[in-house]
Design an enzyme around this catalytic site. Structure first.
Site, PDB file in Angstrom:
ATOM      1  CB  SER A  42      -0.889   0.019   1.242  1.00 28.69           C
ATOM      2  OG  SER A  42      -1.601   1.236   1.302  1.00 28.69           O
ATOM      3  CG  ASP A  73       2.053  11.261  10.603  1.00 29.61           C
ATOM      4  OD1 ASP A  73       2.380  10.745   9.502  1.00 29.61           O
ATOM      5  OD2 ASP A  73       2.129  12.495  10.829  1.00 29.61           O
ATOM      6  CE  LYS A 111      -1.448  -3.459   3.673  1.00 32.38           C
ATOM      7  NZ  LYS A 111      -1.780  -4.794   3.189  1.00 32.38           N
TER       8      LYS A 111
HETATM    9  P1  NAP Z   1      -9.172  -7.756   0.302  1.00 30.54           P
HETATM   10  O1  NAP Z   1     -10.419  -7.861  -0.531  1.00 30.54           O
HETATM   11  O2  NAP Z   1      -9.284  -7.191   1.681  1.00 30.54           O
HETATM   12  O3  NAP Z   1      -8.487  -9.192   0.352  1.00 30.54           O
HETATM   13  C1  NAP Z   1      -7.586  -9.624   1.331  1.00 30.54           C
HETATM   14  C2  NAP Z   1      -7.638 -11.129   1.299  1.00 30.54           C
HETATM   15  O4  NAP Z   1      -6.695 -11.670   2.240  1.00 30.54           O
HETATM   16  C3  NAP Z   1      -9.023 -11.678   1.688  1.00 30.54           C
HETATM   17  O5  NAP Z   1      -9.495 -12.506   0.649  1.00 30.54           O
HETATM   18  C4  NAP Z   1      -8.742 -12.485   2.938  1.00 30.54           C
HETATM   19  O6  NAP Z   1      -9.516 -13.653   3.052  1.00 30.54           O
HETATM   20  C5  NAP Z   1      -7.284 -12.840   2.755  1.00 30.54           C
HETATM   21  N1  NAP Z   1      -6.696 -13.202   4.048  1.00 30.54           N
HETATM   22  C6  NAP Z   1      -6.597 -12.412   5.146  1.00 30.54           C
HETATM   23  N2  NAP Z   1      -6.056 -13.113   6.155  1.00 30.54           N
HETATM   24  C7  NAP Z   1      -5.807 -14.359   5.692  1.00 30.54           C
HETATM   25  C8  NAP Z   1      -5.290 -15.521   6.274  1.00 30.54           C
HETATM   26  N3  NAP Z   1      -4.887 -15.558   7.549  1.00 30.54           N
HETATM   27  N4  NAP Z   1      -5.189 -16.650   5.512  1.00 30.54           N
HETATM   28  C9  NAP Z   1      -5.595 -16.640   4.230  1.00 30.54           C
HETATM   29  N5  NAP Z   1      -6.095 -15.548   3.606  1.00 30.54           N
HETATM   30  C10 NAP Z   1      -6.215 -14.422   4.340  1.00 30.54           C
HETATM   31  O7  NAP Z   1      -8.061  -6.948  -0.518  1.00 30.54           O
HETATM   32  P2  NAP Z   1      -8.170  -5.614  -1.351  1.00 30.54           P
HETATM   33  O8  NAP Z   1      -9.080  -4.624  -0.700  1.00 30.54           O
HETATM   34  O9  NAP Z   1      -8.390  -5.947  -2.771  1.00 30.54           O
HETATM   35  O10 NAP Z   1      -6.692  -5.054  -1.146  1.00 30.54           O
HETATM   36  C11 NAP Z   1      -5.550  -5.677  -1.742  1.00 30.54           C
HETATM   37  C12 NAP Z   1      -4.303  -5.143  -1.064  1.00 30.54           C
HETATM   38  O11 NAP Z   1      -4.174  -3.745  -1.318  1.00 30.54           O
HETATM   39  C13 NAP Z   1      -4.297  -5.294   0.447  1.00 30.54           C
HETATM   40  O12 NAP Z   1      -2.981  -5.579   0.879  1.00 30.54           O
HETATM   41  C14 NAP Z   1      -4.718  -3.910   0.928  1.00 30.54           C
HETATM   42  O13 NAP Z   1      -4.281  -3.646   2.241  1.00 30.54           O
HETATM   43  C15 NAP Z   1      -3.998  -3.052  -0.089  1.00 30.54           C
HETATM   44  N6  NAP Z   1      -4.489  -1.669  -0.268  1.00 30.54           N
HETATM   45  C16 NAP Z   1      -5.794  -1.332  -0.068  1.00 30.54           C
HETATM   46  C17 NAP Z   1      -6.225  -0.029  -0.306  1.00 30.54           C
HETATM   47  C18 NAP Z   1      -7.673   0.362  -0.202  1.00 30.54           C
HETATM   48  O14 NAP Z   1      -8.017   1.482  -0.598  1.00 30.54           O
HETATM   49  N7  NAP Z   1      -8.527  -0.503   0.306  1.00 30.54           N
HETATM   50  C19 NAP Z   1      -5.309   0.923  -0.736  1.00 30.54           C
HETATM   51  C20 NAP Z   1      -3.993   0.553  -0.957  1.00 30.54           C
HETATM   52  C21 NAP Z   1      -3.594  -0.759  -0.723  1.00 30.54           C
HETATM   53  P3  NAP Z   1     -11.104 -13.584   3.360  1.00 30.54           P
HETATM   54  O15 NAP Z   1     -11.730 -13.328   2.010  1.00 30.54           O
HETATM   55  O16 NAP Z   1     -11.429 -14.915   3.911  1.00 30.54           O
HETATM   56  O17 NAP Z   1     -11.298 -12.454   4.338  1.00 30.54           O
END
Ligand code: NAP
Length: 290
Positions: A156, A163, A178
């Site tokens: 990310s 902060d 991360k």
């Molecule tokens: P997401 O839908 O939250 O997917 C994360 C996945 O990780 C989920 O499918 C989850 O499984 C799996 N997971 C978590 N713990 C686990 C475990 N212990 N064992 C196996 N699987 C596990 O992801 P996203 O929102 O597309 O984000 C992708 C990445 O980009 C993430 O790293 C996020 O932090 C990062 N990011 C997000 C944003 C934003 O705006 N949201 C911005 C920048 C970066 P379940 O389906 O079972 O929960």
């Protein structure tokens, strides 16, 4: 390519963890559609597996179910990683909204009060320290043990800002953990591409100009783009399997109609000559290197 990195049909096996997630499932589908590769997805639940099988029609054997932090997590990873050429890490701790915290948010909406945000929490044993640090470290270790060549990691933007608001969510320090996993990957000796997206959107991919930079410079520009569709991040992941060797960068996308939609990823990667700097972590003993 060595024999071990080839599937029977000559395709390279690519493991995608978090394949039931919003970005991970897009990566899985893009890898499946690419004739060079054969995906194996790791998902946490049978429900995620059913959805992916239903959506894509892949064989049951191409989806492995397991909690990476569970008692058989390492075995699940080793099973997935055996004979694989590459790994795409798309797991992340998932914050849950605290339902009661919505009451003041709704009241604020009615009264016109600004700045009231809902509160989030993580499951106790699935905090960012566990999922984003320990869980990703386990994946990197398993990749190394099983002779995987390349690891693409979705991180990310914001990791250089201690902060940053995202660190306050559920007291999870998610960006800190991360970033620690990213530095661990860099130190692992494996080939890697680390991708730091800006805010993720579920918009259609392929319609925007993707822009790369490093060290959260995009966050300093209050008027420039700060978000990117998950589908474009997924495309960056797939392109990175065969390019962007030992690279770490931030990515955002311009608004549709501004700039030219990105199609030449080789030029995109070559155009950003800098890499994100992790040297502030040189003395970090918790990386397990010292
Ligand atoms: P997401 O839908 O939250 O997917 C994360 C996945 O990780 C989920 O499918 C989850 O499984 C799996 N997971 C978590 N713990 C686990 C475990 N212990 N064992 C196996 N699987 C596990 O992801 P996203 O929102 O597309 O984000 C992708 C990445 O980009 C993430 O790293 C996020 O932090 C990062 N990011 C997000 C944003 C934003 O705006 N949201 C911005 C920048 C970066 P379940 O389906 O079972 O929960």
């Amino acid at each position: 390519l060595s024999k071990t990195t080839m599937a029977v049909d000559g395709k390279q096996k690519v493991v995608i963890t978090g394949a039931g997630g919003r970005t991970g499932s897009l990566v899985f589908k893009k890898v499946l559609a690419n004739p060079t590769y054969d995906p194996v997805g790791v998902v946490r639940s049978e429900a995620s597996k059913s959805t992916l099988v239903k959506d894509t029609g892949v064989a049951d054997s191409q989806i492995i179910v397991g909690d990476i932090l569970g008692s058989n997590g390492a075995a699940v990873l080793d099973k997935a990683m055996a004979g694989a050429d590459s790994l795409v890490i798309a797991t992340s701790a998932v914050p849950k909204i605290k339902p009661l915290s919505l009451i003041p948010v709704i009241l604020a909406k009615i009264t016109g009060k600004e700045g009231v945000r809902p509160k989030f929490t993580f499951k106790e044993d699935q905090m960012p320290e566990q999922v984003d640090w320990i869980g990703q470290k386990m994946q990197i270790d398993s990749a190394k043990k099983n002779g995987v060549r390349k690891v693409v990691l979705v991180g990310s933007m914001g990791g250089t800002q201690k902060d940053n608001f995202l660190n306050t969510i559920g007291d999870g320090n998610i960006l800190v953990w991360k970033r620690r996993a990213e530095r661990y990957l860099i130190d692992s000796g494996l080939d890697y591409t680390i991708i730091h997206p800006g805010g993720l959107k579920d918009d259609e991919g392929g319609l925007r100009e993707i822009v790369l930079n490093v060290n959260d410079i995009f966050l300093d520009d209050k008027t420039g783009p700060r978000s990117i569709p998950r589908a474009d991040v997924a495309e960056l992941c797939v392109q990175s399997l065969g390019m962007a060797s030992r690279r770490a960068f931030d990515c955002v996308a311009r608004a549709v109609g501004e700039g030219t939609p990105t199609t030449d990823f080789k030029a995109l990667f070559a155009g950003m000559t800098k890499n994100c700097d992790y040297s502030d972590m040189d003395a970090d003993e918790t990386l397990g290197r010292l």
